[in-house]
Scaffold this motif. Structure first.
Motif, PDB file in Angstrom:
ATOM      1  N   ARG A 145      37.705 -27.448  21.553  1.00 56.23           N
ATOM      2  CA  ARG A 145      38.509 -28.211  21.529  1.00 56.23           C
ATOM      3  C   ARG A 145      39.577 -27.534  21.860  1.00 56.23           C
ATOM      4  O   ARG A 145      40.255 -27.711  20.651  1.00 56.23           O
ATOM      5  N   LEU A 146      39.855 -28.412  23.007  1.00 56.51           N
ATOM      6  CA  LEU A 146      40.724 -28.019  23.512  1.00 56.51           C
ATOM      7  C   LEU A 146      41.985 -28.992  22.645  1.00 56.51           C
ATOM      8  O   LEU A 146      42.722 -30.292  23.050  1.00 56.51           O
TER       9      LEU A 146
ATOM     10  N   GLU B 270      43.841 -24.124  29.523  1.00 62.36           N
ATOM     11  CA  GLU B 270      43.498 -22.642  29.365  1.00 62.36           C
ATOM     12  C   GLU B 270      41.941 -22.678  29.042  1.00 62.36           C
ATOM     13  O   GLU B 270      41.575 -21.147  28.616  1.00 62.36           O
ATOM     14  N   VAL B 271      41.388 -23.226  30.539  1.00 59.85           N
ATOM     15  CA  VAL B 271      40.123 -22.999  29.720  1.00 59.85           C
ATOM     16  C   VAL B 271      39.882 -21.105  31.014  1.00 59.85           C
ATOM     17  O   VAL B 271      38.507 -20.986  30.267  1.00 59.85           O
ATOM     18  N   GLU B 272      40.297 -21.502  32.129  1.00 62.90           N
ATOM     19  CA  GLU B 272      39.827 -20.364  33.237  1.00 62.90           C
ATOM     20  C   GLU B 272      40.542 -18.568  32.016  1.00 62.90           C
ATOM     21  O   GLU B 272      39.850 -17.877  32.539  1.00 62.90           O
ATOM     22  N   THR B 273      41.475 -19.689  31.378  1.00 60.65           N
ATOM     23  CA  THR B 273      42.413 -17.940  30.528  1.00 60.65           C
ATOM     24  C   THR B 273      40.810 -17.498  29.149  1.00 60.65           C
ATOM     25  O   THR B 273      40.923 -16.855  28.783  1.00 60.65           O
ATOM     26  N   LEU B 274      40.398 -18.595  28.770  1.00 53.08           N
ATOM     27  CA  LEU B 274      39.031 -18.638  28.035  1.00 53.08           C
ATOM     28  C   LEU B 274      37.960 -17.758  28.621  1.00 53.08           C
ATOM     29  O   LEU B 274      37.492 -16.578  28.059  1.00 53.08           O
TER      30      LEU B 274
ATOM     31  N   GLN C 239      43.103 -16.475  19.290  1.00 50.98           N
ATOM     32  CA  GLN C 239      44.908 -16.283  20.026  1.00 50.98           C
ATOM     33  C   GLN C 239      44.926 -16.962  21.206  1.00 50.98           C
ATOM     34  O   GLN C 239      46.122 -17.260  21.826  1.00 50.98           O
ATOM     35  N   CYS C 240      43.884 -16.842  22.019  1.00 47.88           N
ATOM     36  CA  CYS C 240      44.192 -17.824  23.167  1.00 47.88           C
ATOM     37  C   CYS C 240      44.811 -19.433  22.661  1.00 47.88           C
ATOM     38  O   CYS C 240      45.411 -19.913  23.605  1.00 47.88           O
ATOM     39  N   LEU C 241      43.976 -19.657  22.029  1.00 47.31           N
ATOM     40  CA  LEU C 241      44.711 -21.336  21.686  1.00 47.31           C
ATOM     41  C   LEU C 241      45.371 -21.100  20.778  1.00 47.31           C
ATOM     42  O   LEU C 241      46.215 -22.175  21.490  1.00 47.31           O
ATOM     43  N   GLY C 242      46.176 -20.441  20.460  1.00 45.66           N
ATOM     44  CA  GLY C 242      47.733 -20.563  20.176  1.00 45.66           C
ATOM     45  C   GLY C 242      47.986 -22.009  18.826  1.00 45.66           C
ATOM     46  O   GLY C 242      49.117 -22.407  18.884  1.00 45.66           O
ATOM     47  N   GLY C 243      46.681 -22.149  18.526  1.00 42.18           N
ATOM     48  CA  GLY C 243      47.533 -23.217  17.479  1.00 42.18           C
ATOM     49  C   GLY C 243      46.676 -24.726  17.626  1.00 42.18           C
ATOM     50  O   GLY C 243      47.861 -25.469  17.332  1.00 42.18           O
ATOM     51  N   ARG C 244      46.559 -24.337  19.474  1.00 37.37           N
ATOM     52  CA  ARG C 244      46.507 -26.038  19.808  1.00 37.37           C
ATOM     53  C   ARG C 244      45.054 -26.270  20.072  1.00 37.37           C
ATOM     54  O   ARG C 244      44.704 -26.395  20.734  1.00 37.37           O
ATOM     55  N   GLY C 245      43.985 -25.545  19.151  1.00 44.75           N
ATOM     56  CA  GLY C 245      42.441 -25.956  19.277  1.00 44.75           C
ATOM     57  C   GLY C 245      42.132 -26.046  17.951  1.00 44.75           C
ATOM     58  O   GLY C 245      42.033 -25.412  17.404  1.00 44.75           O
TER      59      GLY C 245
END
Length: 306
Positions: free
Chosen positions: A118-119, A125-129, A167-173
């Motif tokens: 859940r973003l 960030e989808v492609e980054t994920l 780590q990719c979420l960066g505290g935002r999901g």
């Protein structure tokens, strides 16, 4: 009387099939019989069965071979299209529990880590994920969440993937995971999805979670009657926006009065008054361990019913 030149055929003779028509009709009957023998699984059998139906007639046998090859090519193309249709959203089919052709299922990695994300900002960030999860990762979307089926290789590979995605979420999901073999991916997706719902409803901080992190909530809310009774406890607060926001802030602050007061921009004494009002309305004291646990479970149950 003028003698007739030539001979006029009778109606019966006109309607009678010619030897050529008899031959073709007999061949078509044999083709239908051959169709009853075909299992539909092996297109290569078509030419053999059709040629067998034309046995003893070289001309029909040649037609059968040519027609059989054409039909075989047609079916091969159809099967390739069906496989392509399945593969176009293979992750979606896995998430929905759709049955897959045996060759597609066998082509999957033996085991997967299923991650439901859940973003905080949907669409970003989808492609980054996908990139950090690995090029063999299957991705789809369900209920506003990103769903990743990440091949699980050796021991610990799943943990590394979770770390990279977190780590990719960066505290935002939020990220909920489950691990299953390829025959039980639908079950794993359901588990991870439910864990995510519990995490979000319970106002957990951004991060990665598994079912072991929500065992109490999972056990309590899985029973429909218990879930309904808990939701009834918290429902009266919905009519009071101030008290609802106060309880939400209190839970979100991990039951710290100072943090909750600061987040609400109110004095500590005002917060204490509101917490007493919450206890009066619900019958549960949010400042006690048992009351806080019950109110938190009730908030989750109410959110799951919404």
């Amino acid at each position: 009387m003028t003698e007739m030149i030539g001979r006029t055929s009778s109606p019966v003779e006109v309607l009678r099939p010619t030897p050529e028509e008899d031959r073709v009709a007999n061949f078509r009957a044999k083709v239908r019989a051959a169709g009853q023998e075909w299992t539909g699984n092996e297109p290569d059998e078509l030419v053999e069965l059709l040629t067998k139906a034309a046995a003893g007639d070289p001309r029909l046998a040649a037609i059968a071979r040519a027609g059989g090859r054409v039909l075989q090519d047609f079916l091969d193309g159809y099967q390739q299209k069906a496989t392509a249709d399945v593969s176009r959203d293979l992750a979606g089919d896995l998430a929905d529990g759709h049955p897959l052709p045996a060759d597609v299922l066998e082509g999957l990695t033996p085991r997967y880590l299923i991650a439901v994300v859940r973003l905080a900002e949907p669409g970003r960030e989808v492609e980054t994920l996908r990139a950090v999860a690995g090029e063999d990762t299957l991705l789809t979307h369900r209920d506003g969440n990103v769903v990743l089926f990440i091949p699980a290789g050796g021991p610990g590979s799943g943990e590394h993937s979770v770390t990279r995605v977190t780590q990719c979420l960066g505290g935002r999901g939020w990220l909920a995971t489950a691990e299953r073999d390829r025959a039980r991916l639908f079950d794993g997706f359901n588990e991870a999805s439910y864990v995510l719902r519990l995490v979000v409803a319970g106002l957990r901080p951004s991060g990665a979670y598994t079912i072991s992190d929500v065992l109490v909530e999972y056990a309590v809310t899985l029973h429909e009657k218990v879930r309904t009774d808990l939701a009834a406890v918290i429902r009266p607060l919905r009519a009071n926006k101030v008290l609802w926001e106060t309880l939400t802030a209190f839970v979100d602050s991990d039951y710290s009065r100072n943090k909750a007061a600061r987040s609400l921009f109110i004095h500590r004494s005002t917060l204490d008054y509101r917490l007493r009002r919450i206890a009066d309305v619900t019958g549960c004291d949010p400042t006690s361990g048992r009351g806080a646990q019950k109110l938190t479970a009730a908030m989750i149950a109410e959110a799951l019913q919404g």
